[in-house]
Design a protein around this motif. Sequence first.
Motif, mmCIF file in Angstrom:
data_model
loop_
_atom_site.group_PDB
_atom_site.id
_atom_site.type_symbol
_atom_site.label_atom_id
_atom_site.label_comp_id
_atom_site.label_asym_id
_atom_site.label_seq_id
_atom_site.Cartn_x
_atom_site.Cartn_y
_atom_site.Cartn_z
ATOM 1 N N ILE A 16 18.931 -20.427 -18.608
ATOM 2 C CA ILE A 16 20.179 -20.443 -17.141
ATOM 3 C C ILE A 16 19.040 -19.920 -16.151
ATOM 4 O O ILE A 16 18.531 -19.602 -15.011
ATOM 5 N N ALA A 17 18.489 -18.274 -16.550
ATOM 6 C CA ALA A 17 17.937 -17.620 -16.091
ATOM 7 C C ALA A 17 16.465 -17.833 -16.211
ATOM 8 O O ALA A 17 16.615 -17.842 -15.305
ATOM 9 N N VAL A 18 15.921 -18.601 -16.872
ATOM 10 C CA VAL A 18 14.533 -19.090 -16.389
ATOM 11 C C VAL A 18 14.855 -20.439 -15.731
ATOM 12 O O VAL A 18 13.937 -20.395 -14.358
ATOM 13 N N GLU A 19 15.439 -21.046 -15.091
ATOM 14 C CA GLU A 19 15.786 -21.950 -14.113
ATOM 15 C C GLU A 19 16.234 -21.147 -12.911
ATOM 16 O O GLU A 19 15.795 -21.898 -12.199
ATOM 17 N N ALA A 32 7.687 -12.451 -13.353
ATOM 18 C CA ALA A 32 8.669 -12.124 -14.142
ATOM 19 C C ALA A 32 8.386 -10.353 -14.045
ATOM 20 O O ALA A 32 9.651 -9.383 -12.720
ATOM 21 N N VAL A 33 7.655 -9.765 -14.588
ATOM 22 C CA VAL A 33 7.309 -8.570 -14.483
ATOM 23 C C VAL A 33 6.564 -7.407 -13.366
ATOM 24 O O VAL A 33 7.734 -6.735 -12.760
ATOM 25 N N GLN A 34 6.142 -8.134 -12.429
ATOM 26 C CA GLN A 34 5.380 -8.156 -10.904
ATOM 27 C C GLN A 34 6.693 -7.935 -9.988
ATOM 28 O O GLN A 34 7.307 -6.838 -9.697
ATOM 29 N N LEU A 45 16.276 -9.432 -9.300
ATOM 30 C CA LEU A 45 16.398 -10.177 -10.326
ATOM 31 C C LEU A 45 17.851 -10.542 -11.492
ATOM 32 O O LEU A 45 18.395 -11.274 -11.539
ATOM 33 N N ILE A 46 18.343 -9.203 -11.316
ATOM 34 C CA ILE A 46 19.500 -9.093 -11.553
ATOM 35 C C ILE A 46 21.176 -10.191 -11.098
ATOM 36 O O ILE A 46 21.615 -10.611 -11.336
ATOM 37 N N GLU A 47 20.370 -9.784 -9.391
ATOM 38 C CA GLU A 47 21.570 -11.051 -8.800
ATOM 39 C C GLU A 47 21.104 -12.431 -9.315
ATOM 40 O O GLU A 47 22.221 -13.127 -9.337
ATOM 41 N N VAL A 48 20.287 -12.640 -9.570
ATOM 42 C CA VAL A 48 20.075 -13.805 -9.104
ATOM 43 C C VAL A 48 19.840 -14.250 -10.633
ATOM 44 O O VAL A 48 20.399 -15.663 -11.142
ATOM 45 N N ALA A 55 20.493 -6.214 -20.384
ATOM 46 C CA ALA A 55 20.268 -7.141 -21.162
ATOM 47 C C ALA A 55 18.633 -7.786 -20.842
ATOM 48 O O ALA A 55 17.561 -8.166 -20.437
ATOM 49 N N LEU A 56 18.565 -7.301 -18.698
ATOM 50 C CA LEU A 56 17.213 -7.373 -18.023
ATOM 51 C C LEU A 56 16.132 -6.948 -18.449
ATOM 52 O O LEU A 56 14.806 -6.692 -19.569
ATOM 53 N N ASP A 57 16.437 -5.467 -19.014
ATOM 54 C CA ASP A 57 15.494 -4.161 -19.881
ATOM 55 C C ASP A 57 14.964 -4.451 -21.233
ATOM 56 O O ASP A 57 13.682 -4.710 -21.587
ATOM 57 N N LEU A 58 15.750 -5.509 -21.987
ATOM 58 C CA LEU A 58 15.030 -5.974 -23.003
ATOM 59 C C LEU A 58 14.726 -6.841 -23.278
ATOM 60 O O LEU A 58 13.708 -7.354 -23.787
#
Length: 90
Positions: A16-19, A32-34, A45-48, A55-58
């Motif tokens: 779902i995050a990828v989508e 994603a890193v940029q 990114l956290i919001e989207v 979780a995002l950090d990991l």
Amino acid sequence: MDDALLLSNLAFWPRIAVERLAARSITTAEGAVQATATPDGRATLIEVTGLSDNALDLLLARTRRALPPEVRARLGPAPDAAVPVAPARP
């Protein structure tokens, strides 16, 4: 970018995050890193994605490790996750 590492090929990223990122034209690991290079980008990114900070950090740490060394070098060091990304908004 034909040889770019796609987020969809990284099994550890939630589908779902990828989508949700793809809907914002972020389809590659490098993208994603940029996108998290600035506090605003990270907050977006956290919001989207709906992911938590942790979780995002990991995911980003694993994503960076999955990138070829030359790409990691070009992106520079990972931002310090311990530093607050943005002040709380009233």
